[in-house]
Write a protein that holds these residues in place. Sequence first.
Motif, PDB file in Angstrom:
ATOM      1  N   VAL A  75       0.907  -1.343   0.061  1.00  0.00           N
ATOM      2  CA  VAL A  75      -0.125   0.076   0.193  1.00  0.00           C
ATOM      3  C   VAL A  75       0.960   1.251   0.086  1.00  0.00           C
ATOM      4  N   TRP A  76       0.435   2.308  -0.223  1.00  0.00           N
ATOM      5  CA  TRP A  76       1.190   3.671  -0.424  1.00  0.00           C
ATOM      6  C   TRP A  76       2.018   3.427  -1.553  1.00  0.00           C
ATOM      7  N   THR A  77       1.722   2.846  -2.262  1.00  0.00           N
ATOM      8  CA  THR A  77       3.010   2.843  -3.456  1.00  0.00           C
ATOM      9  C   THR A  77       2.806   3.932  -4.346  1.00  0.00           C
ATOM     10  N   SER A  78       3.533   4.652  -4.362  1.00  0.00           N
ATOM     11  CA  SER A  78       3.719   5.932  -5.416  1.00  0.00           C
ATOM     12  C   SER A  78       3.678   5.557  -6.654  1.00  0.00           C
ATOM     13  N   ARG A  79       2.927   5.946  -7.561  1.00  0.00           N
ATOM     14  CA  ARG A  79       2.929   5.867  -9.027  1.00  0.00           C
ATOM     15  C   ARG A  79       3.260   4.543  -9.439  1.00  0.00           C
ATOM     16  N   ALA A  80       2.729   3.596  -8.804  1.00  0.00           N
ATOM     17  CA  ALA A  80       2.417   2.291  -9.144  1.00  0.00           C
ATOM     18  C   ALA A  80       1.765   1.957 -10.616  1.00  0.00           C
ATOM     19  N   HIS A  81       0.821   2.926 -10.841  1.00  0.00           N
ATOM     20  CA  HIS A  81       0.100   2.911 -11.972  1.00  0.00           C
ATOM     21  C   HIS A  81       0.612   3.442 -13.104  1.00  0.00           C
ATOM     22  N   GLN A  82       1.926   4.143 -13.061  1.00  0.00           N
ATOM     23  CA  GLN A  82       2.715   4.582 -14.205  1.00  0.00           C
ATOM     24  C   GLN A  82       4.023   3.893 -14.328  1.00  0.00           C
ATOM     25  N   ALA A  83       4.407   2.846 -13.362  1.00  0.00           N
ATOM     26  CA  ALA A  83       5.668   2.288 -13.371  1.00  0.00           C
ATOM     27  C   ALA A  83       5.557   0.956 -14.153  1.00  0.00           C
ATOM     28  N   HIS A  84       7.100   0.898 -14.739  1.00  0.00           N
ATOM     29  CA  HIS A  84       7.044  -0.462 -15.599  1.00  0.00           C
ATOM     30  C   HIS A  84       7.426  -1.510 -14.661  1.00  0.00           C
ATOM     31  N   TYR A  85       8.066  -1.221 -13.516  1.00  0.00           N
ATOM     32  CA  TYR A  85       8.663  -2.242 -12.640  1.00  0.00           C
ATOM     33  C   TYR A  85       8.492  -1.936 -11.197  1.00  0.00           C
ATOM     34  N   MET A  86       8.389  -2.673 -10.343  1.00  0.00           N
ATOM     35  CA  MET A  86       8.555  -2.676  -8.765  1.00  0.00           C
ATOM     36  C   MET A  86       9.711  -3.459  -8.324  1.00  0.00           C
ATOM     37  N   ILE A  87      10.477  -2.805  -7.287  1.00  0.00           N
ATOM     38  CA  ILE A  87      11.187  -3.596  -6.413  1.00  0.00           C
ATOM     39  C   ILE A  87      10.467  -4.051  -5.171  1.00  0.00           C
ATOM     40  N   ALA A  88      10.206  -5.173  -5.243  1.00  0.00           N
ATOM     41  CA  ALA A  88       9.268  -5.685  -3.960  1.00  0.00           C
ATOM     42  C   ALA A  88       9.934  -6.185  -2.799  1.00  0.00           C
ATOM     43  N   LEU A  89       9.958  -5.905  -1.586  1.00  0.00           N
ATOM     44  CA  LEU A  89      10.496  -6.508  -0.361  1.00  0.00           C
ATOM     45  C   LEU A  89       9.321  -7.529   0.042  1.00  0.00           C
ATOM     46  N   VAL A  90       9.877  -8.923   0.015  1.00  0.00           N
ATOM     47  CA  VAL A  90       8.859  -9.927   0.171  1.00  0.00           C
ATOM     48  C   VAL A  90       9.635 -10.999   1.274  1.00  0.00           C
ATOM     49  N   ARG A  91       8.732 -11.730   1.716  1.00  0.00           N
ATOM     50  CA  ARG A  91       9.230 -12.677   2.851  1.00  0.00           C
ATOM     51  C   ARG A  91       9.429 -14.064   2.009  1.00  0.00           C
ATOM     52  N   THR A  92      10.571 -14.485   1.974  1.00  0.00           N
ATOM     53  CA  THR A  92      10.965 -15.867   1.319  1.00  0.00           C
ATOM     54  C   THR A  92      11.521 -16.901   2.200  1.00  0.00           C
ATOM     55  N   GLY A  93      11.350 -16.556   3.821  1.00  0.00           N
ATOM     56  CA  GLY A  93      11.791 -17.741   4.536  1.00  0.00           C
ATOM     57  C   GLY A  93      11.455 -17.086   5.901  1.00  0.00           C
ATOM     58  N   GLU A  94      11.728 -17.692   7.278  1.00  0.00           N
ATOM     59  CA  GLU A  94      11.448 -17.528   8.453  1.00  0.00           C
ATOM     60  C   GLU A  94      12.205 -16.473   9.114  1.00  0.00           C
ATOM     61  N   ARG A  95      11.697 -15.869   9.998  1.00  0.00           N
ATOM     62  CA  ARG A  95      12.746 -14.821  10.490  1.00  0.00           C
ATOM     63  C   ARG A  95      13.816 -15.321  11.162  1.00  0.00           C
ATOM     64  N   GLY A  96      13.835 -16.589  11.926  1.00  0.00           N
ATOM     65  CA  GLY A  96      14.959 -16.742  12.553  1.00  0.00           C
ATOM     66  C   GLY A  96      15.217 -16.111  13.950  1.00  0.00           C
ATOM     67  N   GLU A  97      16.115 -15.907  14.467  1.00  0.00           N
ATOM     68  CA  GLU A  97      16.111 -15.446  15.821  1.00  0.00           C
ATOM     69  C   GLU A  97      16.105 -13.762  15.758  1.00  0.00           C
ATOM     70  N   GLY A  98      16.467 -13.335  14.691  1.00  0.00           N
ATOM     71  CA  GLY A  98      16.198 -11.775  14.774  1.00  0.00           C
ATOM     72  C   GLY A  98      14.991 -11.360  13.912  1.00  0.00           C
ATOM     73  N   ARG A  99      14.635 -10.070  13.971  1.00  0.00           N
ATOM     74  CA  ARG A  99      13.336  -9.622  13.317  1.00  0.00           C
ATOM     75  C   ARG A  99      13.512  -9.674  11.629  1.00  0.00           C
ATOM     76  N   HIS A 100      14.591  -9.418  11.540  1.00  0.00           N
ATOM     77  CA  HIS A 100      15.090  -9.095   9.973  1.00  0.00           C
ATOM     78  C   HIS A 100      15.403 -10.069   9.045  1.00  0.00           C
ATOM     79  N   GLY A 101      15.114 -11.365   9.477  1.00  0.00           N
ATOM     80  CA  GLY A 101      15.760 -12.411   8.824  1.00  0.00           C
ATOM     81  C   GLY A 101      14.522 -12.893   7.637  1.00  0.00           C
ATOM     82  N   GLY A 102      14.902 -13.596   6.432  1.00  0.00           N
ATOM     83  CA  GLY A 102      13.919 -14.165   5.660  1.00  0.00           C
ATOM     84  C   GLY A 102      13.020 -13.204   4.797  1.00  0.00           C
ATOM     85  N   LEU A 103      14.025 -12.290   4.515  1.00  0.00           N
ATOM     86  CA  LEU A 103      13.379 -11.080   3.815  1.00  0.00           C
ATOM     87  C   LEU A 103      14.181 -11.107   2.248  1.00  0.00           C
ATOM     88  N   SER A 104      13.553 -10.908   1.201  1.00  0.00           N
ATOM     89  CA  SER A 104      14.406 -10.672  -0.128  1.00  0.00           C
ATOM     90  C   SER A 104      13.816  -9.734  -0.945  1.00  0.00           C
TER      91      SER A 104
END
Length: 379
Positions: free
Chosen positions: A162-191
């Motif tokens: 949400v709040w994705t500026s100009r997605a309606h005019q963009a050719h591409y998005m660089i998306a932050l997604v969850r590809t794995g578990e968090r593990g011990e830290g909160r920031h793990g498993g993101l790609s």
Amino acid sequence: MRALRIRPAVLPPECEVLRQQVRAFLAEAMAEVPLSRRVRNWSAADPEFTRQVAARGWIGMTWPRRYGGHERSPLERYVVLEEMLAAGAPVGAHWVADRQSGPLLIRYSPAVLAPRIVPRIARGEAFFCIGMSEPDSGSDLASIRTKAVRTADGWLINGRKVWTSRAHQAHYMIALVRTGERGEGRHGGLSQLLVDMQTPGLTVRPILNPLAEHEFNEVVFDDVRVPADHLIGREGEGWQQVGAELALERSGPERYLSSTQLLLEMLDAADADDPRHAATLGRVVAHYAALRQMSLGVAGMLARGENPMIAAAAVKDQGALVEQAMPDLAHELFGGAVPPGSTLDEAMRYTTLAAPSFSLRGGTREILRGIIAKGLGLR
């Protein structure tokens, strides 16, 4: 407690030569552009204007030539940005791609994605949006839920941004997604994944801003398939990569120049014999001067190859305070005496409605101050 030092940067002579070239271009290209468009500053987009800027070599200025760049210095790029923002130029179409998406692809996919896509950015042909914020995460990116699952030939994405500026005019998005578990830290498993905005299963829905304009969007992923080689960097290292990307997002002069058209209108309307006008506007101009030196210092850090994350967060935080105060100052100085429909009235109306977003985009004030506090050893 560690100290935060932002060394002032001195612009070399070639930067001032470039400044005159940019001003000459803008004087012609912006001659017929009304204030109603100028006041939108870098939120306004004009693909034809972007192509003109690209033709002059002012997109991808610091990038290697093999990616369509021009191998100029971050200080030269700073001058171009500063002049564009001061003029209220409609740079929104290429802004995200030039500022952060292109550098991200060059750094983390130099042999696969960068050769294919980055030259198109430099030519003003490819526009990007940022897929970070989600309905229940806000600025807490570690809590995102959009999930990408490996398939035989790539990735399958489901979730919402949400709040994705100009997605309606963009050719591409660089998306932050969850590809794995968090593990011990909160920031793990993101790609991070590169997503073509025309991919089947991807839906873009408008979110109107307070001006009833279509700038923001909700982006829904419903079994969106992404090729395997659209993974940016390494799987599971998205958090570290986003940190580098956000440092670029917060490092530019747009973080204090968004309300420039209103300031210019106030200066034109001010009474030189009114001490209140002189004191109030003089204080604003002094703040601008200090922020410019800080922002130039961040550009100098980039030129030296240093990480500007803490300094950029400080500039963004302080810049938003100055920008958001501008409408209130305008109403205090000129409220009730502004002719309806005048350029000052128009600038006041637009900036009053737009200003609340200035402390949200690029990270909320609370997030920024948390970054600063951690960087200074206060938490």
